[in-house]
Design an enzyme around this catalytic site. Sequence first.
Site, PDB file in Angstrom:
ATOM      1  N   ASN A 145     -10.281   0.303  -0.168  1.00 22.42           N
ATOM      2  CA  ASN A 145      -8.805  -0.058  -0.319  1.00 22.42           C
ATOM      3  C   ASN A 145      -8.436  -0.510  -1.597  1.00 22.42           C
ATOM      4  O   ASN A 145      -8.351  -1.771  -1.662  1.00 22.42           O
ATOM      5  CB  ASN A 145      -8.127  -0.909   1.110  1.00 22.42           C
ATOM      6  N   HIS A 195      -2.945   7.069   2.377  1.00 21.14           N
ATOM      7  CA  HIS A 195      -3.578   5.810   1.925  1.00 21.14           C
ATOM      8  C   HIS A 195      -4.709   5.379   2.711  1.00 21.14           C
ATOM      9  O   HIS A 195      -4.699   5.503   3.810  1.00 21.14           O
ATOM     10  CB  HIS A 195      -2.271   4.613   2.085  1.00 21.14           C
ATOM     11  N   CYS A 221       0.755  -1.407   0.030  1.00 18.78           N
ATOM     12  CA  CYS A 221      -0.195   0.090   0.105  1.00 18.78           C
ATOM     13  C   CYS A 221       0.727   1.415  -0.161  1.00 18.78           C
ATOM     14  O   CYS A 221       0.299   2.384  -0.059  1.00 18.78           O
ATOM     15  CB  CYS A 221      -1.058   0.074   1.207  1.00 18.78           C
TER      16      CYS A 221
HETATM   17  N1  ACO Z   1     -18.784  -7.722   9.517  1.00 19.12           N
HETATM   18  C1  ACO Z   1     -19.333  -7.756  10.842  1.00 19.12           C
HETATM   19  N2  ACO Z   1     -18.329  -8.404  12.053  1.00 19.12           N
HETATM   20  C2  ACO Z   1     -16.853  -8.435  11.596  1.00 19.12           C
HETATM   21  C3  ACO Z   1     -16.702  -8.256  10.276  1.00 19.12           C
HETATM   22  C4  ACO Z   1     -17.467  -7.851   9.347  1.00 19.12           C
HETATM   23  N3  ACO Z   1     -17.110  -7.864   8.051  1.00 19.12           N
HETATM   24  N4  ACO Z   1     -15.239  -8.435  10.301  1.00 19.12           N
HETATM   25  C5  ACO Z   1     -14.819  -8.745  11.706  1.00 19.12           C
HETATM   26  N5  ACO Z   1     -15.945  -8.680  12.345  1.00 19.12           N
HETATM   27  C6  ACO Z   1     -15.994  -9.125  13.796  1.00 19.12           C
HETATM   28  C7  ACO Z   1     -14.882  -9.949  14.088  1.00 19.12           C
HETATM   29  O1  ACO Z   1     -15.032 -11.074  13.879  1.00 19.12           O
HETATM   30  C8  ACO Z   1     -14.783  -9.502  15.766  1.00 19.12           C
HETATM   31  O2  ACO Z   1     -16.012 -10.421  16.313  1.00 19.12           O
HETATM   32  P1  ACO Z   1     -15.637 -10.769  17.790  1.00 19.12           P
HETATM   33  O3  ACO Z   1     -15.350  -9.698  18.665  1.00 19.12           O
HETATM   34  O4  ACO Z   1     -17.111 -11.510  18.144  1.00 19.12           O
HETATM   35  O5  ACO Z   1     -14.639 -11.799  17.979  1.00 19.12           O
HETATM   36  C9  ACO Z   1     -15.184  -8.117  15.855  1.00 19.12           C
HETATM   37  O6  ACO Z   1     -15.767  -7.606  14.575  1.00 19.12           O
HETATM   38  C10 ACO Z   1     -14.059  -7.145  15.749  1.00 19.12           C
HETATM   39  O7  ACO Z   1     -13.080  -7.702  15.000  1.00 19.12           O
HETATM   40  P2  ACO Z   1     -11.766  -6.656  15.042  1.00 19.12           P
HETATM   41  O8  ACO Z   1     -10.697  -7.438  14.148  1.00 19.12           O
HETATM   42  O9  ACO Z   1     -11.136  -6.492  16.253  1.00 19.12           O
HETATM   43  O10 ACO Z   1     -12.343  -5.449  14.159  1.00 19.12           O
HETATM   44  P3  ACO Z   1     -11.645  -4.216  14.119  1.00 19.12           P
HETATM   45  O11 ACO Z   1     -12.308  -3.121  14.682  1.00 19.12           O
HETATM   46  O12 ACO Z   1     -10.334  -4.264  14.343  1.00 19.12           O
HETATM   47  O13 ACO Z   1     -11.684  -3.825  12.625  1.00 19.12           O
HETATM   48  C11 ACO Z   1     -10.399  -4.154  10.483  1.00 19.12           C
HETATM   49  C12 ACO Z   1     -11.096  -4.753  11.710  1.00 19.12           C
HETATM   50  C13 ACO Z   1     -11.390  -3.310   9.556  1.00 19.12           C
HETATM   51  C14 ACO Z   1      -9.545  -5.036   9.504  1.00 19.12           C
HETATM   52  C15 ACO Z   1      -9.441  -3.031  11.114  1.00 19.12           C
HETATM   53  O14 ACO Z   1      -8.500  -3.861  12.140  1.00 19.12           O
HETATM   54  C16 ACO Z   1      -8.437  -2.623  10.344  1.00 19.12           C
HETATM   55  O15 ACO Z   1      -8.651  -1.493   9.571  1.00 19.12           O
HETATM   56  N6  ACO Z   1      -7.140  -2.980  10.227  1.00 19.12           N
HETATM   57  C17 ACO Z   1      -6.092  -2.206   9.315  1.00 19.12           C
HETATM   58  C18 ACO Z   1      -6.037  -2.515   7.982  1.00 19.12           C
HETATM   59  C19 ACO Z   1      -5.262  -1.971   7.313  1.00 19.12           C
HETATM   60  O16 ACO Z   1      -4.464  -0.830   7.475  1.00 19.12           O
HETATM   61  N7  ACO Z   1      -4.364  -2.535   6.286  1.00 19.12           N
HETATM   62  C20 ACO Z   1      -2.909  -2.079   5.755  1.00 19.12           C
HETATM   63  C21 ACO Z   1      -2.934  -2.088   4.457  1.00 19.12           C
HETATM   64  S1  ACO Z   1      -3.493  -3.314   3.480  1.00 19.12           S
HETATM   65  C22 ACO Z   1      -2.149  -3.620   2.441  1.00 19.12           C
HETATM   66  O17 ACO Z   1      -1.245  -3.472   2.735  1.00 19.12           O
HETATM   67  C23 ACO Z   1      -2.598  -4.769   1.584  1.00 19.12           C
END
Ligand code: ACO
Length: 336
Positions: A287, A257, A116
Site C-alpha cells: 500500500n 486503491h 489513500c
Molecule cells: N503476521 C502474523 N499475524 C498477524 C499479523 C502479521 N503481520 N498482523 C496481525 N496478526 C494477527 C493478529 O494479532 C491477530 O491475532 P489474534 O487473532 O491472535 O489476535 C490475527 O492476526 C488477526 O488479526 P486481524 O487484525 O483481525 O487481521 P485481519 O485479517 O483483519 O488483517 C489487516 C489485518 C491486513 C490490517 C486488515 O484488517 C486490513 O487490510 N485492513 C484495512 C487496511 C486498509 O484498507 N487501510 C485503509 C487505507 S490506509 C490509509 O488510508 C493510510
Amino acid sequence: MGKINAVITGVGGYVPDYVLTNEELSRMVDTSDEWIMTRVGIKERHILTEEGLGTSYMARKAAKELIKKTGVDPDTIDALIVTTTTPDYKFPSTASIVLGKLGLKNAFAFDLEAACCGFIYTLDVAASMIQSGRFKKIIVIGADKMSSLVDYQDRSTCVLFGDGAGAVLLEATEEENVGVVNSYMRTDGKGLPFLHMKAGGSICPPSKFTVDHRLHYLHQEGRTVFRYAVTNMGDDVTEVMKMNNLTVDDVNWVIPHEANLRIIEAVTKRVGLPMDKVVVNIERYGNTSAATIPLALWDHEKNLKKGDNVIFTAFGAGFVHGASFYKWAYDGAAVK
Ligand code: ACO
C-alpha cells in the site's frame, strides 16, 4: 468553443530500488510470508532508505519520467499538484519543492491531502480546473513515503505499506468522449479513531513525551477499516456506474486503491465485476497510499486502449472514499 475535456496524456512512475521482502520482515517482527500473502496479498514493497530523501524525491523522479515520455514543454505547465500524507515538511508544500527542482517557470504548486483517496480527489480537482477553461496543463502526482510513519515493531501495520510515486499529465482537449467524466465522492468524517497518527500535528505537537511513547506512527484498527473500505468502495463503484448507465460489461477496467487484496476481491464481488477487469499490483508494491492508483496506471498503461471505460475507486483515513469514471484517451504506452 466546444466543451473542454480533461485527459490524461501520459503516466510516469518511480519506486525506490530497495525491496523489503516478507522474509526480511519475518526477521524483524513475528510474522510470515504465508500470513502476509493469505491475509493481505503482498510479497514485497519498495522502501526509500537513503537518508535525507523524502516524498519530493520520488515525486520528482516520477514527474521527470512523465515530462520525458510526453515531451511536454515544462514552460507550458500551468500547475503542479502533489497529493500526499507524508510531505517532506509540515511546510513548505512538497509540490513547491518538486516544482523548484523541475524548474517549472510558469506554474503554481500546492499539496492536497486526502490519505489513500488523494489521487482520485486530486484528479477531480485538476479536471475541474481544466474544464473551467482557465488552465491547460496540470501535473498531478500521488506520492507517499509510508515507511516514514510506519512502526517497524508493529506487525499489524508494518507489513502493509511501501513507498512510491506516480504522476500523470492532465491536458485540455475539445475532443468528445474522452477524459474525466464524473465522480461520486464522499467523506464519512467518523474515521479518526480507527486510522490516524497521534502526534506531530497541531493537537499534539512533537515532544519528548510523544517520541518516548511512540506516538509518531500510523495507528490502525484493521478490522474496522477493512469493513468500511469494502462497503464504501463497493457502493461508490455501483453509484458511479448508475450515474453513467454502465453495466458490468461496459466497464473495461477498475483501478482501485490497493490496501489489501482481500478488500479488492470483496469490492469486486459486491459490484459483480470479474477480477480480470481489475488492475492489481499490490503483490510487488504494497500500500503506497496516494501512489497506488497512478502506479497501477504506470504498470498497466501499455494495456489501455483509447475509449476504454475505466473506474477509479479509493478509500482512506478520514474516512474518505469515492469512485470516478474516466474514458481513456490513447492506445498503449505511446503518448498521443
Ligand atoms: N503476521 C502474523 N499475524 C498477524 C499479523 C502479521 N503481520 N498482523 C496481525 N496478526 C494477527 C493478529 O494479532 C491477530 O491475532 P489474534 O487473532 O491472535 O489476535 C490475527 O492476526 C488477526 O488479526 P486481524 O487484525 O483481525 O487481521 P485481519 O485479517 O483483519 O488483517 C489487516 C489485518 C491486513 C490490517 C486488515 O484488517 C486490513 O487490510 N485492513 C484495512 C487496511 C486498509 O484498507 N487501510 C485503509 C487505507 S490506509 C490509509 O488510508 C493510510
